[in-house]
Design an enzyme around this catalytic site. Structure first.
Site, PDB file in Angstrom:
ATOM      1  N   ALA A  43      39.444  -3.727  13.919  1.00  0.00           N
ATOM      2  CA  ALA A  43      40.424  -3.584  14.995  1.00  0.00           C
ATOM      3  C   ALA A  43      39.855  -4.101  16.306  1.00  0.00           C
ATOM      4  O   ALA A  43      38.641  -4.071  16.529  1.00  0.00           O
ATOM      5  CB  ALA A  43      40.829  -2.111  15.153  1.00  0.00           C
ATOM      6  N   CYS A  44      40.758  -4.598  17.162  1.00  0.00           N
ATOM      7  CA  CYS A  44      40.404  -4.983  18.531  1.00  0.00           C
ATOM      8  C   CYS A  44      39.387  -6.127  18.530  1.00  0.00           C
ATOM      9  O   CYS A  44      39.615  -7.174  17.962  1.00  0.00           O
ATOM     10  CB  CYS A  44      39.908  -3.754  19.288  1.00  0.00           C
ATOM     11  SG  CYS A  44      39.811  -3.940  21.079  1.00  0.00           S
ATOM     12  N   ILE A  45      38.210  -5.922  19.113  1.00  0.00           N
ATOM     13  CA  ILE A  45      37.178  -6.954  19.209  1.00  0.00           C
ATOM     14  C   ILE A  45      36.317  -7.017  17.943  1.00  0.00           C
ATOM     15  O   ILE A  45      35.548  -7.970  17.763  1.00  0.00           O
ATOM     16  CB  ILE A  45      36.296  -6.712  20.455  1.00  0.00           C
ATOM     17  CG1 ILE A  45      35.432  -7.928  20.791  1.00  0.00           C
ATOM     18  CG2 ILE A  45      35.438  -5.464  20.261  1.00  0.00           C
ATOM     19  CD1 ILE A  45      36.208  -9.149  21.231  1.00  0.00           C
ATOM     20  N   THR A  90      43.656  -6.131  13.113  1.00  0.00           N
ATOM     21  CA  THR A  90      44.764  -5.894  14.040  1.00  0.00           C
ATOM     22  C   THR A  90      44.214  -5.936  15.466  1.00  0.00           C
ATOM     23  O   THR A  90      43.062  -5.534  15.701  1.00  0.00           O
ATOM     24  CB  THR A  90      45.452  -4.544  13.749  1.00  0.00           C
ATOM     25  OG1 THR A  90      46.669  -4.445  14.492  1.00  0.00           O
ATOM     26  CG2 THR A  90      44.561  -3.365  14.105  1.00  0.00           C
TER      27      THR A  90
END
Length: 224
Positions: free
Chosen positions: A135-137, A197
């Site tokens: 997720a994210c970075i 995501t």
């Protein structure tokens, strides 16, 4: 019951794991009935950030695993002790700790290196055909570990960090393929068994983060 490792990098968005994202991952896994092992590497964070002032706190040091125990509400396994044979999947929440502690992306960009124990575990999971969620970075870490692997004839692993041009370009420079996505969307690479995501890379509301990560966990468990 699926066995899932969740790898954290501290506690706090600016120097460790993003707390909303980590909580969303743990909640979704619990609701799905997964058996979760929370883990983090042992060792100091790159630095400690005063989250009120959003600047490094002079003279402070904190251990990733000790800080991760704040989120875990208890004991946290050392990543170096994890074995791929014991798990069906691994999920990595975001937060700058991924780019500062689990790899050096924050300071070195596409030329970054990954924390050795985390890289070894992700490699073992991938080699064993186990599912990986990011997720994210966190997809930059996956790209660093899985991008351009010698002997892998498959197409580049497909990942998303949303739509940020600089980060997506670095991700592709590491050998992955970037796919733009909204906060509630999940990019699934069935061949590599990887799902990702954007979460707070693009999200402006906590509800969007929880929606996207809920779908991420569903896709990861479906890949198991």
């Amino acid at each position: 019951m699926k066995r899932v490792a969740v790898i954290l990098s501290g506690a706090g968005v600016f120097d460790g794991s993003e707390i909303h994202e980590a909580t969303a991952v743990l909640l979704a896994l619990d609701r799905a009935g997964a058996r979760v092992t929370i883990a983090a590497p042992s060792g100091p964070q790159l630095h400690v950030v005063d989250h009120l002032r959003k600047e490094p706190a002079a003279g402070e040091t904190r251990d990733m695993r000790v800080e991760a125990s704040r989120l875990a509400r208890g004991p946290v396994a050392d990543v170096k002790d994890l074995r791929a044979a014991d798990f069906d999947a691994v999920v990595l929440p975001g937060g700058f700790g991924v780019a500062k502690n689990l790899c050096t992306f924050a300071t070195e960009g596409a030329a970054c290196t990954a924390e050795p124990a985390t890289a070894a575990f992700l490699t073992a999971m991938h080699d064993a055909g186990k599912a990986i969620g990011a997720a994210c970075i966190a997809p930059v870490l996956v790209a660093r570990v899985l991008g351009r692997r010698p002997g892998d004839a498959r197409p580049p692993v497909r990942l998303t960090v949303g739509g940020d041009s600089g980060t997506s370009a670095a991700l592709e420079a590491m050998g992955a393929r970037h796919v733009p996505a909204a906060a509630h969307e999940v990019v699934v690479d069935g061949e590599h068994r990887v799902a990702s995501t954007p979460a707070y890379m693009v999200a402006e509301r906590i509800s969007d983060v929880f929606d996207g990560i809920g779908r991420l966990v569903d896709e990861v468990l479906a890949l198991c």
